[in-house]
Design a protein around this motif. Structure first.
Motif, PDB file in Angstrom:
ATOM      1  N   THR A  20       0.831  -1.190   0.000  1.00 21.88           N
ATOM      2  CA  THR A  20       0.000   0.000   0.000  1.00 21.88           C
ATOM      3  C   THR A  20       0.867   1.242   0.000  1.00 21.88           C
ATOM      4  O   THR A  20       1.997   1.221   0.458  1.00 21.88           O
ATOM      5  CB  THR A  20      -0.921   0.032   1.247  1.00 21.88           C
ATOM      6  N   ARG A  21       0.330   2.303  -0.539  1.00 22.55           N
ATOM      7  CA  ARG A  21       1.023   3.579  -0.530  1.00 22.55           C
ATOM      8  C   ARG A  21       0.006   4.679  -0.299  1.00 22.55           C
ATOM      9  O   ARG A  21      -1.142   4.579  -0.688  1.00 22.55           O
ATOM     10  CB  ARG A  21       1.791   3.810  -1.828  1.00 22.55           C
ATOM     11  N   ARG A  22       0.412   5.742   0.345  1.00 14.78           N
ATOM     12  CA  ARG A  22      -0.460   6.852   0.668  1.00 14.78           C
ATOM     13  C   ARG A  22      -0.585   7.777  -0.543  1.00 14.78           C
ATOM     14  O   ARG A  22       0.392   8.094  -1.185  1.00 14.78           O
ATOM     15  CB  ARG A  22       0.109   7.610   1.861  1.00 14.78           C
ATOM     16  N   GLN A  23      -1.807   8.181  -0.848  1.00 16.90           N
ATOM     17  CA  GLN A  23      -2.058   9.118  -1.933  1.00 16.90           C
ATOM     18  C   GLN A  23      -2.538  10.441  -1.333  1.00 16.90           C
ATOM     19  O   GLN A  23      -3.141  10.458  -0.274  1.00 16.90           O
ATOM     20  CB  GLN A  23      -3.119   8.569  -2.885  1.00 16.90           C
ATOM     21  N   TYR A  24      -2.294  11.524  -2.016  1.00 15.69           N
ATOM     22  CA  TYR A  24      -2.646  12.851  -1.536  1.00 15.69           C
ATOM     23  C   TYR A  24      -3.594  13.523  -2.517  1.00 15.69           C
ATOM     24  O   TYR A  24      -3.614  13.180  -3.694  1.00 15.69           O
ATOM     25  CB  TYR A  24      -1.375  13.683  -1.351  1.00 15.69           C
ATOM     26  N   PRO A  25      -4.364  14.502  -2.031  1.00 18.25           N
ATOM     27  CA  PRO A  25      -5.304  15.179  -2.936  1.00 18.25           C
ATOM     28  C   PRO A  25      -4.582  15.752  -4.151  1.00 18.25           C
ATOM     29  O   PRO A  25      -3.456  16.215  -4.063  1.00 18.25           O
ATOM     30  CB  PRO A  25      -5.878  16.302  -2.073  1.00 18.25           C
ATOM     31  N   SER A  26      -5.272  15.722  -5.279  1.00 15.43           N
ATOM     32  CA  SER A  26      -4.693  16.229  -6.514  1.00 15.43           C
ATOM     33  C   SER A  26      -4.649  17.749  -6.502  1.00 15.43           C
ATOM     34  O   SER A  26      -5.259  18.402  -5.663  1.00 15.43           O
ATOM     35  CB  SER A  26      -5.518  15.739  -7.697  1.00 15.43           C
ATOM     36  N   ILE A  27      -3.937  18.289  -7.463  1.00 13.92           N
ATOM     37  CA  ILE A  27      -3.819  19.741  -7.572  1.00 13.92           C
ATOM     38  C   ILE A  27      -5.189  20.378  -7.743  1.00 13.92           C
ATOM     39  O   ILE A  27      -5.501  21.372  -7.101  1.00 13.92           O
ATOM     40  CB  ILE A  27      -2.884  20.115  -8.745  1.00 13.92           C
ATOM     41  N   TRP A  28      -6.024  19.799  -8.598  1.00 18.38           N
ATOM     42  CA  TRP A  28      -7.319  20.438  -8.831  1.00 18.38           C
ATOM     43  C   TRP A  28      -8.197  20.418  -7.599  1.00 18.38           C
ATOM     44  O   TRP A  28      -8.947  21.348  -7.370  1.00 18.38           O
ATOM     45  CB  TRP A  28      -8.037  19.863 -10.054  1.00 18.38           C
ATOM     46  N   SER A  29      -8.098  19.382  -6.772  1.00 24.59           N
ATOM     47  CA  SER A  29      -8.928  19.367  -5.567  1.00 24.59           C
ATOM     48  C   SER A  29      -8.466  20.432  -4.576  1.00 24.59           C
ATOM     49  O   SER A  29      -9.283  21.070  -3.917  1.00 24.59           O
ATOM     50  CB  SER A  29      -8.963  17.971  -4.933  1.00 24.59           C
ATOM     51  N   ARG A  30      -7.151  20.658  -4.493  1.00 29.16           N
ATOM     52  CA  ARG A  30      -6.651  21.751  -3.640  1.00 29.16           C
ATOM     53  C   ARG A  30      -7.062  23.101  -4.198  1.00 29.16           C
ATOM     54  O   ARG A  30      -7.379  24.027  -3.448  1.00 29.16           O
ATOM     55  CB  ARG A  30      -5.131  21.662  -3.506  1.00 29.16           C
ATOM     56  N   GLN A  31      -7.073  23.227  -5.528  1.00 33.62           N
ATOM     57  CA  GLN A  31      -7.506  24.471  -6.164  1.00 33.62           C
ATOM     58  C   GLN A  31      -8.960  24.779  -5.834  1.00 33.62           C
ATOM     59  O   GLN A  31      -9.323  25.931  -5.619  1.00 33.62           O
ATOM     60  CB  GLN A  31      -7.353  24.384  -7.682  1.00 33.62           C
ATOM     61  N   LEU A  32      -9.801  23.745  -5.796  1.00 31.80           N
ATOM     62  CA  LEU A  32     -11.214  23.949  -5.476  1.00 31.80           C
ATOM     63  C   LEU A  32     -11.367  24.595  -4.104  1.00 31.80           C
ATOM     64  O   LEU A  32     -12.112  25.566  -3.936  1.00 31.80           O
ATOM     65  CB  LEU A  32     -11.977  22.622  -5.487  1.00 31.80           C
ATOM     66  N   LYS A  33     -10.664  24.058  -3.130  1.00 29.43           N
ATOM     67  CA  LYS A  33     -10.757  24.593  -1.776  1.00 29.43           C
ATOM     68  C   LYS A  33     -10.196  26.009  -1.707  1.00 29.43           C
ATOM     69  O   LYS A  33     -10.791  26.894  -1.080  1.00 29.43           O
ATOM     70  CB  LYS A  33     -10.018  23.679  -0.800  1.00 29.43           C
ATOM     71  N   GLU A  34      -9.065  26.224  -2.358  1.00 30.19           N
ATOM     72  CA  GLU A  34      -8.439  27.544  -2.337  1.00 30.19           C
ATOM     73  C   GLU A  34      -9.359  28.605  -2.941  1.00 30.19           C
ATOM     74  O   GLU A  34      -9.545  29.681  -2.363  1.00 30.19           O
ATOM     75  CB  GLU A  34      -7.115  27.490  -3.097  1.00 30.19           C
ATOM     76  N   LEU A  35      -9.956  28.308  -4.082  1.00 30.09           N
ATOM     77  CA  LEU A  35     -10.874  29.249  -4.718  1.00 30.09           C
ATOM     78  C   LEU A  35     -12.109  29.505  -3.860  1.00 30.09           C
ATOM     79  O   LEU A  35     -12.561  30.642  -3.723  1.00 30.09           O
ATOM     80  CB  LEU A  35     -11.305  28.730  -6.094  1.00 30.09           C
ATOM     81  N   ARG A  36     -12.647  28.450  -3.281  1.00 28.41           N
ATOM     82  CA  ARG A  36     -13.832  28.596  -2.445  1.00 28.41           C
ATOM     83  C   ARG A  36     -13.541  29.499  -1.249  1.00 28.41           C
ATOM     84  O   ARG A  36     -14.290  30.433  -0.957  1.00 28.41           O
ATOM     85  CB  ARG A  36     -14.321  27.220  -1.972  1.00 28.41           C
ATOM     86  N   GLU A  37     -12.432  29.226  -0.564  1.00 29.80           N
ATOM     87  CA  GLU A  37     -12.082  30.014   0.611  1.00 29.80           C
ATOM     88  C   GLU A  37     -11.747  31.455   0.240  1.00 29.80           C
ATOM     89  O   GLU A  37     -12.115  32.377   0.968  1.00 29.80           O
ATOM     90  CB  GLU A  37     -10.925  29.362   1.361  1.00 29.80           C
ATOM     91  N   ARG A  38     -11.056  31.651  -0.870  1.00 25.59           N
ATOM     92  CA  ARG A  38     -10.700  32.997  -1.317  1.00 25.59           C
ATOM     93  C   ARG A  38     -11.945  33.836  -1.599  1.00 25.59           C
ATOM     94  O   ARG A  38     -11.930  35.053  -1.457  1.00 25.59           O
ATOM     95  CB  ARG A  38      -9.832  32.913  -2.570  1.00 25.59           C
ATOM     96  N   ASN A  39     -13.027  33.177  -1.991  1.00 17.34           N
ATOM     97  CA  ASN A  39     -14.281  33.864  -2.283  1.00 17.34           C
ATOM     98  C   ASN A  39     -15.259  33.838  -1.111  1.00 17.34           C
ATOM     99  O   ASN A  39     -16.433  34.185  -1.279  1.00 17.34           O
ATOM    100  CB  ASN A  39     -14.921  33.257  -3.535  1.00 17.34           C
ATOM    101  N   ASN A  40     -14.779  33.424   0.056  1.00 12.10           N
ATOM    102  CA  ASN A  40     -15.595  33.393   1.278  1.00 12.10           C
ATOM    103  C   ASN A  40     -16.900  32.630   1.093  1.00 12.10           C
ATOM    104  O   ASN A  40     -17.967  33.086   1.480  1.00 12.10           O
ATOM    105  CB  ASN A  40     -15.882  34.809   1.781  1.00 12.10           C
ATOM    106  N   LEU A  41     -16.791  31.448   0.489  1.00 10.12           N
ATOM    107  CA  LEU A  41     -17.948  30.600   0.252  1.00 10.12           C
ATOM    108  C   LEU A  41     -17.849  29.336   1.093  1.00 10.12           C
ATOM    109  O   LEU A  41     -16.757  28.874   1.400  1.00 10.12           O
ATOM    110  CB  LEU A  41     -18.025  30.209  -1.226  1.00 10.12           C
ATOM    111  N   SER A  42     -18.994  28.782   1.428  1.00 10.61           N
ATOM    112  CA  SER A  42     -19.016  27.485   2.112  1.00 10.61           C
ATOM    113  C   SER A  42     -19.100  26.380   1.061  1.00 10.61           C
ATOM    114  O   SER A  42     -19.413  26.646  -0.110  1.00 10.61           O
ATOM    115  CB  SER A  42     -20.236  27.404   3.035  1.00 10.61           C
ATOM    116  N   GLN A  43     -18.857  25.163   1.489  1.00 12.67           N
ATOM    117  CA  GLN A  43     -19.017  24.033   0.572  1.00 12.67           C
ATOM    118  C   GLN A  43     -20.461  23.954   0.097  1.00 12.67           C
ATOM    119  O   GLN A  43     -20.722  23.640  -1.069  1.00 12.67           O
ATOM    120  CB  GLN A  43     -18.606  22.728   1.244  1.00 12.67           C
ATOM    121  N   ALA A  44     -21.409  24.262   0.977  1.00 12.87           N
ATOM    122  CA  ALA A  44     -22.828  24.225   0.602  1.00 12.87           C
ATOM    123  C   ALA A  44     -23.130  25.252  -0.484  1.00 12.87           C
ATOM    124  O   ALA A  44     -23.922  24.976  -1.399  1.00 12.87           O
ATOM    125  CB  ALA A  44     -23.700  24.460   1.828  1.00 12.87           C
ATOM    126  N   ASP A  45     -22.500  26.435  -0.405  1.00 16.13           N
ATOM    127  CA  ASP A  45     -22.701  27.464  -1.432  1.00 16.13           C
ATOM    128  C   ASP A  45     -22.275  26.956  -2.799  1.00 16.13           C
ATOM    129  O   ASP A  45     -22.993  27.121  -3.789  1.00 16.13           O
ATOM    130  CB  ASP A  45     -21.901  28.729  -1.102  1.00 16.13           C
TER     131      ASP A  45
END
Length: 92
Positions: A20-45
């Motif tokens: 087994t090996r550990r996998q980490y979130p992809s670049i695009w998934s980190r981008q999603l969170k970064e954009l959401r937080e930068r725009n002061n949005l919740s996941q529900a928004d």
């Protein structure tokens, strides 16, 4: 089994040697969170924009669920960024 382009934080089974090996979130998934937080949005928004549940959107951000191209396009239009920027192919 791990698949190219889609990784999650869970343990993945290596097809080569059975270890087994550990996998980490992809670049695009980190981008999603970064954009959401930068725009002061919740996941529900953001989930409302994509017409999905907050849980489903949260899994996109964690990289535990594949994000269909149609939804990537919706997010790029919503945030006014290119798909290249959203997927980490370039920085805008």
């Amino acid at each position: 089994m791990c698949t190219g382009g889609y990784v999650d934080t869970a343990q993945c089974q290596s097809e080569k040697n059975g270890k087994t090996r550990r996998q980490y979130p992809s670049i695009w998934s980190r981008q999603l969170k970064e954009l959401r937080e930068r725009n002061n949005l919740s996941q529900a928004d953001v989930a409302k924009v994509l017409h999905c549940s907050q849980v489903a959107y949260g899994m996109y951000e964690l990289g535990k669920r594949k994000l269909p191209i149609e939804r990537l396009i919706m997010l790029a239009e919503f945030y006014h960024v290119s798909l290249d920027s959203l997927t980490g192919l370039s920085r805008e």
